[in-house]
Scaffold this motif. Structure first.
Motif, PDB file in Angstrom:
ATOM      1  N   ILE A  36       0.855  -1.189   0.000  1.00 11.29           N
ATOM      2  CA  ILE A  36       0.000   0.000   0.000  1.00 11.29           C
ATOM      3  C   ILE A  36       0.891   1.239   0.000  1.00 11.29           C
ATOM      4  N   THR A  37       0.643   2.129  -0.942  1.00 12.49           N
ATOM      5  CA  THR A  37       1.325   3.424  -0.958  1.00 12.49           C
ATOM      6  C   THR A  37       0.317   4.497  -0.606  1.00 12.49           C
ATOM      7  N   ALA A  38       0.594   5.207   0.474  1.00 14.49           N
ATOM      8  CA  ALA A  38      -0.282   6.294   0.919  1.00 14.49           C
ATOM      9  C   ALA A  38       0.237   7.602   0.332  1.00 14.49           C
ATOM     10  N   LEU A  39      -0.515   8.184  -0.575  1.00  9.82           N
ATOM     11  CA  LEU A  39      -0.082   9.364  -1.316  1.00  9.82           C
ATOM     12  C   LEU A  39      -0.653  10.638  -0.707  1.00  9.82           C
ATOM     13  N   ARG A  40       0.233  11.524  -0.331  1.00 10.22           N
ATOM     14  CA  ARG A  40      -0.161  12.857   0.147  1.00 10.22           C
ATOM     15  C   ARG A  40       0.284  13.878  -0.887  1.00 10.22           C
ATOM     16  N   LEU A  41      -0.676  14.477  -1.571  1.00 11.96           N
ATOM     17  CA  LEU A  41      -0.376  15.484  -2.576  1.00 11.96           C
ATOM     18  C   LEU A  41      -0.317  16.858  -1.931  1.00 11.96           C
ATOM     19  N   VAL A  42       0.699  17.630  -2.288  1.00 11.48           N
ATOM     20  CA  VAL A  42       0.897  18.973  -1.754  1.00 11.48           C
ATOM     21  C   VAL A  42       0.954  19.948  -2.923  1.00 11.48           C
ATOM     22  N   TYR A  43       0.213  21.018  -2.813  1.00 15.15           N
ATOM     23  CA  TYR A  43       0.208  22.003  -3.894  1.00 15.15           C
ATOM     24  C   TYR A  43       1.603  22.596  -4.078  1.00 15.15           C
ATOM     25  N   ASP A  44       2.085  22.566  -5.302  1.00 14.27           N
ATOM     26  CA  ASP A  44       3.413  23.069  -5.625  1.00 14.27           C
ATOM     27  C   ASP A  44       3.327  24.561  -5.949  1.00 14.27           C
ATOM     28  N   TYR A  45       3.714  25.370  -4.994  1.00 13.34           N
ATOM     29  CA  TYR A  45       3.624  26.822  -5.141  1.00 13.34           C
ATOM     30  C   TYR A  45       4.920  27.434  -5.671  1.00 13.34           C
ATOM     31  N   TYR A  65       8.315  19.667   2.781  1.00  7.56           N
ATOM     32  CA  TYR A  65       8.238  18.237   2.487  1.00  7.56           C
ATOM     33  C   TYR A  65       8.346  17.420   3.778  1.00  7.56           C
ATOM     34  N   ASN A  66       9.333  17.746   4.606  1.00  9.04           N
ATOM     35  CA  ASN A  66       9.539  16.998   5.844  1.00  9.04           C
ATOM     36  C   ASN A  66       8.350  17.139   6.798  1.00  9.04           C
ATOM     37  N   ALA A  67       7.746  18.335   6.824  1.00  2.82           N
ATOM     38  CA  ALA A  67       6.585  18.544   7.693  1.00  2.82           C
ATOM     39  C   ALA A  67       5.406  17.700   7.236  1.00  2.82           C
ATOM     40  N   HIS A  68       5.162  17.656   5.927  1.00  3.64           N
ATOM     41  CA  HIS A  68       4.054  16.857   5.393  1.00  3.64           C
ATOM     42  C   HIS A  68       4.332  15.360   5.557  1.00  3.64           C
ATOM     43  N   LEU A  69       5.588  14.960   5.380  1.00  2.98           N
ATOM     44  CA  LEU A  69       5.945  13.551   5.548  1.00  2.98           C
ATOM     45  C   LEU A  69       5.723  13.108   6.985  1.00  2.98           C
ATOM     46  N   LEU A  70       6.105  13.936   7.933  1.00  4.59           N
ATOM     47  CA  LEU A  70       5.894  13.617   9.346  1.00  4.59           C
ATOM     48  C   LEU A  70       4.411  13.483   9.661  1.00  4.59           C
ATOM     49  N   ASN A  71       3.598  14.396   9.127  1.00  5.35           N
ATOM     50  CA  ASN A  71       2.151  14.332   9.330  1.00  5.35           C
ATOM     51  C   ASN A  71       1.558  13.076   8.705  1.00  5.35           C
ATOM     52  N   LEU A  72       2.046  12.725   7.511  1.00  3.95           N
ATOM     53  CA  LEU A  72       1.559  11.523   6.827  1.00  3.95           C
ATOM     54  C   LEU A  72       1.924  10.275   7.612  1.00  3.95           C
ATOM     55  N   ALA A  93       2.511  18.831  -6.485  1.00  3.68           N
ATOM     56  CA  ALA A  93       1.809  18.884  -7.770  1.00  3.68           C
ATOM     57  C   ALA A  93       1.052  20.190  -7.897  1.00  3.68           C
ATOM     58  N   LYS A  94       1.001  20.721  -9.107  1.00  3.95           N
ATOM     59  CA  LYS A  94       0.241  21.943  -9.370  1.00  3.95           C
ATOM     60  C   LYS A  94      -1.246  21.645  -9.517  1.00  3.95           C
ATOM     61  N   ASP A  95      -1.571  20.411  -9.882  1.00  2.00           N
ATOM     62  CA  ASP A  95      -2.956  19.984 -10.046  1.00  2.00           C
ATOM     63  C   ASP A  95      -3.108  18.619  -9.385  1.00  2.00           C
ATOM     64  N   LEU A  96      -4.075  18.480  -8.484  1.00  2.00           N
ATOM     65  CA  LEU A  96      -4.215  17.236  -7.720  1.00  2.00           C
ATOM     66  C   LEU A  96      -4.528  16.046  -8.612  1.00  2.00           C
ATOM     67  N   GLY A  97      -5.496  16.220  -9.521  1.00  2.00           N
ATOM     68  CA  GLY A  97      -5.874  15.120 -10.399  1.00  2.00           C
ATOM     69  C   GLY A  97      -4.722  14.661 -11.270  1.00  2.00           C
ATOM     70  N   GLU A  98      -4.025  15.608 -11.897  1.00  2.00           N
ATOM     71  CA  GLU A  98      -2.890  15.271 -12.748  1.00  2.00           C
ATOM     72  C   GLU A  98      -1.766  14.656 -11.923  1.00  2.00           C
ATOM     73  N   GLY A  99      -1.612  15.124 -10.682  1.00  6.07           N
ATOM     74  CA  GLY A  99      -0.583  14.566  -9.816  1.00  6.07           C
ATOM     75  C   GLY A  99      -0.830  13.098  -9.506  1.00  6.07           C
ATOM     76  N   ILE A 100      -2.095  12.743  -9.264  1.00  7.36           N
ATOM     77  CA  ILE A 100      -2.445  11.343  -8.999  1.00  7.36           C
ATOM     78  C   ILE A 100      -2.202  10.487 -10.229  1.00  7.36           C
ATOM     79  N   LEU A 101      -2.639  10.980 -11.396  1.00  6.05           N
ATOM     80  CA  LEU A 101      -2.448  10.216 -12.635  1.00  6.05           C
ATOM     81  C   LEU A 101      -0.966  10.034 -12.957  1.00  6.05           C
ATOM     82  N   LYS A 102      -0.168  11.062 -12.702  1.00  3.92           N
ATOM     83  CA  LYS A 102       1.270  10.962 -12.964  1.00  3.92           C
ATOM     84  C   LYS A 102       1.895   9.888 -12.100  1.00  3.92           C
ATOM     85  N   GLU A 103       1.491   9.832 -10.829  1.00  4.51           N
ATOM     86  CA  GLU A 103       2.021   8.804  -9.936  1.00  4.51           C
ATOM     87  C   GLU A 103       1.550   7.413 -10.375  1.00  4.51           C
TER      88      GLU A 103
END
Length: 305
Positions: A36-45, A65-72, A93-103
């Motif tokens: 199982i891969t748990a994916l946390r997408l973060v908006y790329d600003y 990145y480290n803060a989100h990884l710790l939370n995940l 990712a700049k777009d959540l949907g595209e980020g999921i598809l890319k992964e």
């Protein structure tokens, strides 16, 4: 469900309950080799920032990145079982949907699970909500998970469509997936087919024409096709249901009456204006059923044929 070996789960930190992760762990109980891969997408600003010092920019991104990884990792710890490995993954990712598809395309996943979102009327017309986007674009089966519990002797609904020859292939694939789940959860499979009664306007002008006879003929035709399909696949007739009406009304009604916990359905994957104004049955019913929705679209079927 035993064949799934690598599941991608979309994690949404603002949720009180990680329904998608719970469902992935439920599936993993029946397949000890699953990853199982748990994916946390973060908006790329980063493209919006104008930082002269590139080193400082990278440091800011690393810190985030480290803060989100710790939370995940904390989220995963709440749900993780001793014998199930869950890989945390943070992706910008700049777009959540595209980020999921890319992964999905970057790794060999064979199932995508995301918790259901409720969509407003305006959302369904003007925008493409994330759930809908994934249902149309995903190259692997998608589970839109609801907060329900799988138990023995639950009911599984398979929504069938006999309108075209291509749909016959989809019907078989849907049933095979449902049978795989039913085998490991000891659930009961019910076949459902809706019979829309669309009376041609010209027929209203035919002398002595009886609309009720036309409706009866349509229902009988659907019933014959459903029963024939059921006989070929050893499904008892008492678990076959023909419902008069459109699929987006019929399927939620039968799911409610059967207290179904899982619904298998095919998606035509319409694009553009047709998708916005016509929609797909699976997209129209997702908000109206209290059950997991397992969707196979045209890309999924093509990939596996």
């Amino acid at each position: 469900m035993k064949k799934f070996s690598h599941i991608l789960v979309v994690i949404e930190p603002k949720r009180d309950v990680q329904v998608a992760l719970k469902r992935a762990i439920e599936i993993a109980k029946y397949n000890p080799n699953v990853t199982i891969t748990a994916l946390r997408l973060v908006y790329d600003y980063s493209y919006e920032l104008n930082i002269v010092n590139r080193k400082k920019e990278h440091q800011l991104k690393d810190d985030e990145y480290n803060a989100h990884l710790l939370n995940l990792e904390q989220i995963i710890k709440e749900y993780q079982k001793d014998d199930i490995y869950i890989n945390p993954l943070v992706v910008f990712a700049k777009d959540l949907g595209e980020g999921i598809l890319k992964e999905l395309n970057n790794a060999k996943y064979d199932l995508l699970i995301k918790a259901a979102n409720n969509h407003g009327i305006l959302d369904s017309i003007i925008f493409t909500p994330l759930d809908w986007f994934l249902l149309r674009k995903s190259s692997v089966p998608v589970i839109i998970a609801k907060d329900v519990t799988w138990n023995e002797n639950d009911n599984i609904v398979v929504a069938l469509d006999f309108s075209t020859a291509e749909k016959k292939v989809t019907n078989i694939r849907l049933l095979r997936e449902a049978q795989s789940l039913a085998t490991i959860t000891k659930a009961n499979i019910h076949l459902v087919n809706s019979a829309p009664i669309l009376l041609p306007t010209v027929m209203l002008e035919v002398p002595n024409y009886a609309p009720e006879i036309y409706s009866k003929h349509i229902i009988e035709d659907h019933k014959n096709r459903l029963y024939e399909f059921a006989r070929l696949h050893n499904i008892p007739e008492q678990r076959c249901h023909i419902i008069e009406g459109m699929p987006d009304d019929a399927i939620p009604n039968i799911c409610k009456s059967l207290n179904a916990k899982t619904v298998f359905i095919g998606s035509s994957g319409r694009q553009g204006v047709a998708a916005a104004f016509i929609g797909n049955t699976c997209e129209e019913i997702v908000d109206y059923i209290n059950a997991d929705l397992v969707v196979l679209n045209n890309k999924t079927l093509t990939k596996n044929n």
